[in-house]
Design a protein around this motif. Structure first.
Motif, mmCIF file in Angstrom:
data_model
loop_
_atom_site.group_PDB
_atom_site.id
_atom_site.type_symbol
_atom_site.label_atom_id
_atom_site.label_comp_id
_atom_site.label_asym_id
_atom_site.label_seq_id
_atom_site.Cartn_x
_atom_site.Cartn_y
_atom_site.Cartn_z
ATOM 1 N N MET A 18 0.822 -1.204 0.000
ATOM 2 C CA MET A 18 0.000 0.000 0.000
ATOM 3 C C MET A 18 0.863 1.263 0.000
ATOM 4 N N ALA A 19 2.019 1.201 0.613
ATOM 5 C CA ALA A 19 2.920 2.354 0.555
ATOM 6 C C ALA A 19 3.288 2.651 -0.897
ATOM 7 N N THR A 20 3.510 1.614 -1.692
ATOM 8 C CA THR A 20 3.839 1.832 -3.106
ATOM 9 C C THR A 20 2.613 2.309 -3.881
ATOM 10 N N VAL A 21 1.438 1.808 -3.528
ATOM 11 C CA VAL A 21 0.200 2.243 -4.188
ATOM 12 C C VAL A 21 -0.029 3.735 -3.938
ATOM 13 N N PHE A 22 0.283 4.192 -2.734
ATOM 14 C CA PHE A 22 0.101 5.603 -2.410
ATOM 15 C C PHE A 22 1.201 6.488 -3.010
ATOM 16 N N TYR A 23 2.431 5.985 -3.098
ATOM 17 C CA TYR A 23 3.545 6.846 -3.487
ATOM 18 C C TYR A 23 3.786 6.912 -4.998
ATOM 19 N N LEU A 24 3.489 5.857 -5.721
ATOM 20 C CA LEU A 24 3.736 5.880 -7.171
ATOM 21 C C LEU A 24 2.998 7.028 -7.870
ATOM 22 N N PRO A 25 1.732 7.282 -7.559
ATOM 23 C CA PRO A 25 1.073 8.434 -8.185
ATOM 24 C C PRO A 25 1.714 9.772 -7.804
ATOM 25 N N MET A 87 -19.329 -16.738 4.765
ATOM 26 C CA MET A 87 -19.478 -15.283 4.817
ATOM 27 C C MET A 87 -19.053 -14.683 3.485
ATOM 28 N N HIS A 88 -19.627 -13.538 3.150
ATOM 29 C CA HIS A 88 -19.345 -12.936 1.847
ATOM 30 C C HIS A 88 -18.542 -11.641 1.927
ATOM 31 N N TRP A 89 -18.129 -11.245 3.120
ATOM 32 C CA TRP A 89 -17.283 -10.065 3.230
ATOM 33 C C TRP A 89 -15.978 -10.289 2.476
ATOM 34 N N LEU A 94 -11.910 -9.061 -1.612
ATOM 35 C CA LEU A 94 -11.081 -9.477 -2.742
ATOM 36 C C LEU A 94 -11.384 -8.644 -3.988
ATOM 37 N N THR A 95 -12.633 -8.250 -4.158
ATOM 38 C CA THR A 95 -12.988 -7.377 -5.282
ATOM 39 C C THR A 95 -12.294 -6.030 -5.151
ATOM 40 N N LEU A 96 -12.311 -5.462 -3.951
ATOM 41 C CA LEU A 96 -11.640 -4.177 -3.739
ATOM 42 C C LEU A 96 -10.130 -4.288 -3.900
ATOM 43 N N VAL A 97 -9.562 -5.403 -3.456
ATOM 44 C CA VAL A 97 -8.124 -5.620 -3.644
ATOM 45 C C VAL A 97 -7.799 -5.714 -5.140
ATOM 46 N N ALA A 98 -8.673 -6.368 -5.911
ATOM 47 C CA ALA A 98 -8.463 -6.440 -7.360
ATOM 48 C C ALA A 98 -8.520 -5.047 -7.983
ATOM 49 N N LEU A 137 -8.906 1.455 0.536
ATOM 50 C CA LEU A 137 -8.257 0.805 1.676
ATOM 51 C C LEU A 137 -9.128 0.904 2.924
ATOM 52 N N LEU A 138 -9.760 2.044 3.131
ATOM 53 C CA LEU A 138 -10.671 2.186 4.265
ATOM 54 C C LEU A 138 -11.788 1.144 4.185
ATOM 55 N N ALA A 139 -12.343 0.950 3.004
ATOM 56 C CA ALA A 139 -13.407 -0.045 2.829
ATOM 57 C C ALA A 139 -12.887 -1.457 3.103
ATOM 58 N N VAL A 140 -11.673 -1.762 2.636
ATOM 59 C CA VAL A 140 -11.086 -3.083 2.891
ATOM 60 C C VAL A 140 -10.901 -3.295 4.393
ATOM 61 N N ILE A 141 -10.369 -2.297 5.072
ATOM 62 C CA ILE A 141 -10.149 -2.412 6.516
ATOM 63 C C ILE A 141 -11.471 -2.626 7.242
ATOM 64 N N TYR A 142 -12.488 -1.868 6.849
ATOM 65 C CA TYR A 142 -13.804 -2.039 7.477
ATOM 66 C C TYR A 142 -14.328 -3.457 7.264
ATOM 67 N N LEU A 143 -14.221 -3.956 6.044
ATOM 68 C CA LEU A 143 -14.714 -5.303 5.761
ATOM 69 C C LEU A 143 -13.996 -6.357 6.603
ATOM 70 N N VAL A 144 -12.688 -6.222 6.729
ATOM 71 C CA VAL A 144 -11.907 -7.201 7.489
ATOM 72 C C VAL A 144 -12.230 -7.147 8.976
#
Length: 149
Positions: A18-25, A87-89, A94-98, A137-144
């Motif tokens: 995630m650090a790379t996802v945030f910094y590359l842009p 469970m379907h969370w 996984l969709t958000l990670v994709a 990422l916020l949505a992923v964290i909430y789901l987990v």
């Protein structure tokens, strides 16, 4: 204890990715603002290439540990629990990670196009482009954490 180690390692490599996802842009923003300064552009391209490669490595390792958390119970039922039983969370996560992975790859393609002399969007557009991963990422964290469904 095995489960906690795998979970900890998964989280470590997700954070690194995630650090790379945030910094590359941000590197793309700097490239868009670098103008015709060849030395600065060359340095930013080098940084971007290295960061993109690092990000792919971190994603790959996080993926392996995540797969172990998700499906490892099938191989090691005594050591690893079935964390998503019925469970379907996990499907939403996984969709958000994709989507995050597609975003990361798209950022890398913009970097590669820039290295070949292609145009980048404006720095303002790239600044807006930098924002969606935070919400995803916020949505992923909430789901987990909440496992709402």
């Amino acid at each position: 204890m095995t489960y906690l180690w795998i979970k900890s390692l998964h989280l470590l490599f997700v954070i690194a990715w995630m650090a790379t996802v945030f910094y590359l842009p941000r590197i793309l923003v700097n490239l868009a603002e670098a103008g015709d300064d060849a030395a600065v552009r060359a340095r930013l391209h080098l940084m971007g290439r290295r960061l993109y490669k690092f990000g792919h490595n971190m994603f790959g390792i996080a993926f392996v540990f995540g797969l172990a958390l998700w499906q490892g119970w099938r191989i090691f039922p005594q050591q690893l629990p079935n964390v998503a039983a019925g469970m379907h969370w996990i499907d939403a996560k996984l969709t958000l990670v994709a989507v995050l992975l597609a975003y990361f790859i798209w950022s890398g393609r913009m970097l590669k196009r820039s290295e070949k002399g292609g145009p980048l969007p404006s720095s303002r557009a790239l600044r807006w482009f930098n924002e969606p991963p935070v919400l995803l990422l916020l949505a992923v964290i909430y789901l987990v954490i909440a496992k709402p469904f």
